[in-house]
Write an enzyme that holds these catalytic residues in place. Structure first.
Site, PDB file in Angstrom:
ATOM      1  N   HIS A  77       1.977  39.346 -21.004  1.00 30.07           N
ATOM      2  CA  HIS A  77       1.380  38.029 -21.246  1.00 30.07           C
ATOM      3  C   HIS A  77       2.049  36.894 -20.471  1.00 30.07           C
ATOM      4  O   HIS A  77       1.700  35.737 -20.696  1.00 30.07           O
ATOM      5  CB  HIS A  77       1.438  37.685 -22.740  1.00 30.07           C
ATOM      6  N   LYS A 118      -2.437  22.744 -26.752  1.00 28.66           N
ATOM      7  CA  LYS A 118      -1.694  23.964 -26.459  1.00 28.66           C
ATOM      8  C   LYS A 118      -0.213  23.698 -26.697  1.00 28.66           C
ATOM      9  O   LYS A 118       0.212  22.547 -26.868  1.00 28.66           O
ATOM     10  CB  LYS A 118      -1.939  24.444 -25.026  1.00 28.66           C
ATOM     11  N   ARG A 119       0.550  24.765 -26.722  1.00 29.96           N
ATOM     12  CA  ARG A 119       1.997  24.660 -26.864  1.00 29.96           C
ATOM     13  C   ARG A 119       2.559  23.673 -25.847  1.00 29.96           C
ATOM     14  O   ARG A 119       2.133  23.642 -24.701  1.00 29.96           O
ATOM     15  CB  ARG A 119       2.600  26.064 -26.670  1.00 29.96           C
ATOM     16  N   LYS A 164       2.812  23.701 -18.693  1.00 23.28           N
ATOM     17  CA  LYS A 164       1.465  23.371 -19.148  1.00 23.28           C
ATOM     18  C   LYS A 164       1.113  21.911 -18.828  1.00 23.28           C
ATOM     19  O   LYS A 164      -0.036  21.517 -18.903  1.00 23.28           O
ATOM     20  CB  LYS A 164       1.326  23.662 -20.642  1.00 23.28           C
ATOM     21  N   THR A 219      -6.638  30.805 -23.542  1.00 26.29           N
ATOM     22  CA  THR A 219      -7.843  31.120 -24.311  1.00 26.29           C
ATOM     23  C   THR A 219      -8.496  29.861 -24.876  1.00 26.29           C
ATOM     24  O   THR A 219      -9.688  29.864 -25.147  1.00 26.29           O
ATOM     25  CB  THR A 219      -7.543  32.101 -25.465  1.00 26.29           C
ATOM     26  N   LYS A 225     -12.644  28.805 -25.323  1.00 26.24           N
ATOM     27  CA  LYS A 225     -13.255  28.258 -26.544  1.00 26.24           C
ATOM     28  C   LYS A 225     -13.937  26.931 -26.253  1.00 26.24           C
ATOM     29  O   LYS A 225     -15.051  26.657 -26.724  1.00 26.24           O
ATOM     30  CB  LYS A 225     -12.191  28.088 -27.619  1.00 26.24           C
TER      31      LYS A 225
END
Length: 837
Positions: free
Chosen positions: A381, A572-573, A578, A680, A684
């Site tokens: 991952h 998100k985290r 990110k 992911t 969505k």
């Protein structure tokens, strides 16, 4: 007409014949769900609580309805297990340290097709459905995308009638509940099991004994290992139902709780050492107390190490027991069992399965190794080197010496093969070794997982490519046939059907409702994208979702938002790669533009952020602080108030995501290219009609291919460009040559957003400028702003926006977890559906 008929049966009420079929399917007999004193709901309400009806509250009503739903599914759950026992199919066992399942009541009701029954019950009893659903906490069994993926996979396997079981740990506390105080993240205990969980069933008759080569005692207030004094733990299984859509198959998620053997040192207790008398019990129960102990301490890392072995040891003992009931030949194990390792966390399955086959089954090494490799498969991952686990050899020596012997023998044979194939290439030998040499020798768990399994898959095309060509290149060259890609997906039941009923109805009115179990049907929307009626229906459904979100936010947080503003979200985290900070820089630039020209034409926009920073990740926590300070300054500025707004939503979880994703207009997927494995939330948001502004990273690349790049707002460096510029990239060039970048950074470092806390954001200067800007925020900022300009221009054209949104929904069919699981089943597991009659 066909689509309308399907819609009426699935989304409206049940006909008598349909209700009779469900009663027969679930084996409920003549007992009603509610409405009489003998009905399921009424009996649970009274007899489970032993309270007068006049004092029963919302929590008791939730538990009564949940227990009633569990009663309905119980017979089918039993029949599913019995069907597997009788037919002895090949089964999938999915091992994961996380299962981010969210709340279960609405999901189970929907998948059982009981929505009309539940609506009738709540209407008849005058129950507030919102208040009822809010009584259920999100299960604290996961944190991020890895755990949510595991939950989606379980849903898909049950819906597709694949014989499968999930294995995880029953954490008493989740990661943490996040609160925001003065802009800072604070961590509070997430005691999600404070009240009884109505879904779980304890199986005390199926406990597992786990042996360790040391024991523990309390010394100086801390638990300390006693080397050479063996001890054991008891794994107690707690089962949760995994309901497939339509209620035909109900699989199981089995979670292990740790306990001590019946242990109590009466002499120590009598002498006054109350804690010491219970040391073994405290140690055992602490093992599954919390998800993700602080791994910045040796104690926290050690606890995580034991957690991972405990999961593996319990799960393998359990599945081997199940296998042996119907199979006497160990050679049949790969034909009857497929074990999927969700990231490196369950990698100890490699030496543990070998131990079982060598020491308990008494097989020879070659035979045991062939069985192990054929049975195990591994999903990677991450491409981040720090996220590829390595455990000290010393810990194996202390706790698991037999497993270490096996690892060392695997490594010896591996390196012999490497030297034979690549003579003289000792650099390759060092890179491929399962043992990392150094001041502290460590076991490389990713290498062990790859060597000990027949399949290693990445989770997006670019991720799988970079995994093979960069992260573990030497291993991929040694075992090329083992590497493959399985692009992630999400379940459309939770993330569209349940989360966004208005859009679901719009879609079903247009193309029928077969998409619920086959998301590829969404491609039918492509030919309808120019249909004005469908565009209008989409815009109405989006506004309905935004209005519902606005009402929820007002009710739960007291914040008011305009549903007619653009909802622009990044959820998100919190992590540097990110790039929440890149998003914040974009907002600072837009803020500067409005300050310089208050008459600038700009549609009102609300920027939503949500996500948790690891408790010890100080820079990520500083980014949260900056976002909150940015929000406060913008709210206080009369020149921009009502035109820009920033909101950080605390305590990001599945339930929050369901609400915000349905309401979002814009999806930010802006990681540094080459760093996001898949993502992911991007999928969505796409299937809920949000348009993506993002980099060419993770699954976003494939999403743009499906919907058409012209319907995305792509920007920034590619993964190849990021890698190629690593040696010469200088963020100061952008600071010196891009006026808006210069102005934004100067505003931050002038304490404009920290007037009462001067210098508090100085660490951001290090991250973005003086420290080299490792994740290349400034390299992509100008391109990001240009893409943002195109996005804002399109949003002013509602028909054009709706058209692109519909094309995005039409292109999202590939990103169903049903498709992903079908690929796993065919290419990796070789399993077939096993329908329950």
């Amino acid at each position: 007409m066909k689509a309308q008929n399907q819609k009426s049966s699935r989304f409206a009420g049940l006909t008598e014949s349909e209700l009779a079929r469900l009663v027969q399917q679930y084996g409920c007999g003549p007992v009603r769900f509610s409405g009489t004193d003998e009905a399921l709901y009424e009996r649970h309400l009274v007899f489970d609580n032993v309270m007068d009806m006049s004092v029963i509250g919302a929590r008791e009503r939730f538990e009564a309805i949940a227990h009633s739903v569990r009663d309905v599914l119980s017979q089918r759950w039993i029949r599913t297990a019995k069907n597997y026992d009788e037919r002895n199919p090949k089964r999938v066992y999915y091992l994961s340290m996380e299962f981010l399942i969210g709340r279960s009541l609405a999901n189970n009701i929907t998948n059982l097709l009981l929505d009309p029954v539940a609506r009738a019950a709540t209407r008849e009893k005058n129950i507030d459905a919102f208040e009822l659903l809010e009584q259920e906490p999100d299960a604290g069994l996961g944190n991020g995308g890895l755990g949510r993926l595991a939950a989606c996979f379980l849903d898909s396997m049950a819906t597709m009638q694949i014989p499968a079981m999930g294995y995880g740990l029953r954490y008493e506390y989740g990661m943490f509940k996040q609160s925001i105080q003065d802009g800072w993240q604070h961590e509070l205990p997430d005691n999600w099991l404070r009240r009884p969980d109505p879904w779980e069933v304890a199986r005390f008759g199926e406990t597992v004994k786990v042996n360790l080569n040391c024991s523990f005692e309390v010394r100086g207030g801390a638990l300390c290992a006693i080397v050479g004094k063996p001890s054991s733990l008891i794994g107690i299984p707690f089962d949760r139902p995994v309901v497939g859509y339509g209620g035909k198959t109900i699989n199981t998620l089995r979670l292990w709780a740790a306990a001590a053997q019946d242990y109590f040192d009466f002499q120590e207790f009598s002498s006054g050492d109350f804690v010491g008398a219970l040391a073994e019990t405290l140690t055992a129960e602490s093992l599954t107390r919390v998800l993700y102990p602080d791994d910045h301490t040796t104690m926290g890392q050690g606890l995580r190490f034991v957690q991972e072995y405990f999961l593996v040891a319990c799960s393998l003992a359990d599945l081997v027991r199940r296998f042996r009931v119907a199979n006497s030949n160990w050679q049949a194990l790969p034909e009857k069992v497929a074990i999927q390792l969700n990231d490196t966390h369950p990698t100890m399955a490699v030496p543990e399965l070998m131990r079982i086959l060598l020491d308990e089954a008494h097989l020879g090494w070659d035979e045991a190794w062939a069985i192990t490799v054929k049975t195990l498969a591994y999903t990677n991952h991450t491409l981040l080197p720090e996220a590829l686990e390595k455990w000290p050899v010393e810990w194996f020596q202390i706790l698991l010496p037999r497993q270490l012997e096996i690892i060392c023998e695997i490594n010896r044979r591996l390196l012999d093969d490497v030297r034979a194939r690549f003579p003289g290439d000792e650099q390759r030998v060092a890179c491929m070794s399962l043992i990392e040499e150094g001041a502290q020798r460590k076991v490389r768990m990713a290498n062990l997982a790859i060597v000990g399994s027949h399949s290693t898959n990445g989770v997006a095309a670019i991720h799988s490519q970079l995994l093979r060509t960069s992260t573990v290149r030497d291993l991929a060259e040694m075992f090329p046939e083992r590497f493959n890609n399985k692009t992630n997906g999400v379940t459309p039941r939770r993330w569209l059907l349940i989360a966004n009923p208005s859009l679901s109805t719009t879609i079903s009115d247009a193309i029928g409702d077969d998409w619920v179990t086959d998301l590829s049907h969404l491609k039918k929307l492509k030919s309808l994208a120019d249909d004005r009626a469908l565009q209008s229906a989409f815009l109405r459904s989006k506004r309905e979702a935004k209005l519902q979100f606005a009402n929820w936010l007002k009710l739960t947080a007291g914040q008011t938002v305009d549903p007619d503003a653009t909802f622009d979200c990044q959820i998100k985290r919190i992590h540097e790669y990110k790039r929440q900070m890149l998003n914040a820089l974009r907002i600072v630039v837009l803020y500067n533009r409005l300050r310089e020209n208050p008459n600038l034409d700009m549609t009102p926009r609300i920027f939503f952020f949500s996500g948790k920073a690891a408790a010890a990740y100080q820079l990520a926590k500083l980014i949260i602080k900056f976002i909150n300070n940015l929000a406060g300054v913008i709210d206080a500025d009369p020149d921009v108030r009502g035109r820009l707004k920033v909101i950080f939503l605390p305590d990001y979880c599945v339930s929050l995501a369901e609400r915000l994703i349905a309401a979002s207009d814009v999806s930010n997927q802006i990681s540094t290219a080459g760093y996001e494995a898949s993502g992911t939330s991007n999928m969505k948001l796409m299937m809920n009609g949000a348009l993506t502004i993002g980099t060419r990273d993770g699954a976003t690349i494939e999403m743009a291919e499906e919907a058409g790049a012209e319907n995305f707002f792509l920007f920034g460096l590619t993964a190849e460009q990021v890698a190629a510029s690593r040696g010469w990239y200088n963020p100061h060039w952008h600071y010196d040559n891009e006026p808006e970048t210069h102005a934004a950074l100067d505003l931050i470092f002038s304490n404009h957003f920290s007037l009462n806390e001067p210098g508090i954001f100085e660490a951001l200067r290090g991250a973005l400028l003086t420290g080299g800007d490792y994740y290349m925020h400034l390299a992509d900022l100008k391109s990001y702003l240009e893409a943002d300009g195109r996005l804002r221009e399109l949003y002013a054209d509602s028909a054009g926006w709706a058209r692109k949104a519909i094309l995005n929904i039409a292109g999202s069919g590939k990103f169903s977890s049903d498709r992903t699981i079908a690929e796993y089943a065919k290419d990796i597991w070789n399993v077939k559906p096993c329908a329950v009659e």
